[in-house]
Design an enzyme around this catalytic site. Structure first.
Site, short mmCIF file in Angstrom:
data_model
loop_
_atom_site.label_atom_id
_atom_site.label_comp_id
_atom_site.label_asym_id
_atom_site.label_seq_id
_atom_site.Cartn_x
_atom_site.Cartn_y
_atom_site.Cartn_z
N ARG A 4 -41.07 -22.94 3.55
CA ARG A 4 -41.67 -21.61 3.62
C ARG A 4 -43.01 -21.67 2.90
O ARG A 4 -43.24 -22.53 2.05
CB ARG A 4 -40.78 -20.54 2.97
CG ARG A 4 -40.45 -20.80 1.52
CD ARG A 4 -39.95 -19.56 0.82
NE ARG A 4 -40.98 -18.52 0.75
CZ ARG A 4 -40.86 -17.43 0.02
NH1 ARG A 4 -39.77 -17.22 -0.68
NH2 ARG A 4 -41.83 -16.54 -0.02
N SER A 42 -50.11 -23.63 1.43
CA SER A 42 -50.40 -25.07 1.56
C SER A 42 -49.92 -25.88 0.36
O SER A 42 -50.41 -26.98 0.11
CB SER A 42 -51.91 -25.30 1.79
OG SER A 42 -52.36 -24.60 2.94
N ARG A 43 -48.99 -25.31 -0.40
CA ARG A 43 -48.46 -25.96 -1.61
C ARG A 43 -49.53 -26.18 -2.68
O ARG A 43 -49.37 -26.98 -3.58
CB ARG A 43 -47.78 -27.30 -1.27
CG ARG A 43 -46.50 -27.17 -0.46
CD ARG A 43 -45.44 -26.40 -1.24
NE ARG A 43 -44.15 -26.37 -0.58
CZ ARG A 43 -43.74 -25.42 0.26
NH1 ARG A 43 -44.56 -24.42 0.57
NH2 ARG A 43 -42.53 -25.45 0.78
N LEU A 44 -50.64 -25.46 -2.57
CA LEU A 44 -51.70 -25.54 -3.58
C LEU A 44 -51.47 -24.45 -4.62
O LEU A 44 -52.26 -23.52 -4.77
CB LEU A 44 -53.07 -25.42 -2.92
CG LEU A 44 -53.40 -26.51 -1.89
CD1 LEU A 44 -54.77 -26.28 -1.28
CD2 LEU A 44 -53.33 -27.89 -2.54
#
Length: 216
Positions: free
Chosen positions: A12, A193-195
């Site tokens: 997610r 974006s997992r940032l």
């Protein structure tokens, strides 16, 4: 035979909020308290639940969930059995870690620090505020120890309840409060974006806190 469990496709995106350096104070506790209030106001399920990590003298870590009861004088306070597994590990090694995880807000707080027992008077005061059944439960539960059955502990609960009908229930010596003094606090805010936004506060020798953004 057990089958393998493949979970690599469960994903997610985190995108509801952000965290910038400009909104962070010089010390971490005001931000911790702000996030706790927002979790409570947002009706997050169990907003005060935190994972408590301890380690045995041999270095074996263990984790369990307890409820935060206060942030008092810069310390995180909770209550439990002194003779429980965590209580025995704390007695042997006072270095602990805490984690708050609020899925609904895509936020985490990680705390590292040292722990000590609260004075008996403070534990007595909190114990007196607890519901009657919770006070009885604290008296009869040999926390973390093997028991023969649920019926065994229910019988102990019933017997202890009858003993104190109409009387004050005293705090057992084996139960009370702990306070965690932090020296490292990380704030984690999920981003796309997992940032993710991650900021780490670390206590310095002069009593000030450093603040560093770290990579997600």
């Amino acid at each position: 035979m057990n089958e393998d469990l493949h979970l690599e496709h469960i994903r997610r995106e985190y995108s509801s909020r952000s965290l910038s350096r400009s909104e962070l104070p010089a010390e971490p506790l005001p931000m911790v308290e702000r996030w706790l209030r927002e979790a409570i106001e947002s009706r997050v399920y169990e907003p005060t639940a935190m994972l408590v990590g301890t380690a045995s003298p041999e270095g074996q870590p263990s984790i369990r969930t307890v409820l935060l009861k206060e942030v008092l004088g810069g310390r995180f306070v909770f209550y439990t059995g002194y003779e429980s597994r965590k209580g025995r590990q704390i007695a042997a090694n006072p270095r602990v870690a805490l984690t708050f995880l609020w899925h609904e807000l895509e936020r985490q707080i990680h705390v590292e620090g040292t722990i000590e027992r609260l004075p008996a008077a403070e534990s007595d005061a909190y114990f007196a505020m607890r519901p009657y059944k919770s006070r009885i439960g604290a008296r009869i539960s040999p926390q973390s120890q093997p028991i023969p059955s649920r019926e065994w502990i229910m019988m102990r609960f019933a017997a202890e309840s009858l003993k104190f009908v109409g009387r004050e229930v005293p705090r057992p010596d084996s139960w009370g409060g702990y306070a965690v003094t932090p020296h490292r606090i990380e704030l984690w805010q999920g981003r796309d974006s997992r940032l993710h936004d991650r900021f780490v506060y670390e206590l310095q020798e002069d009593g000030s806190w450093s603040l560093t953004r770290v990579a997600p």
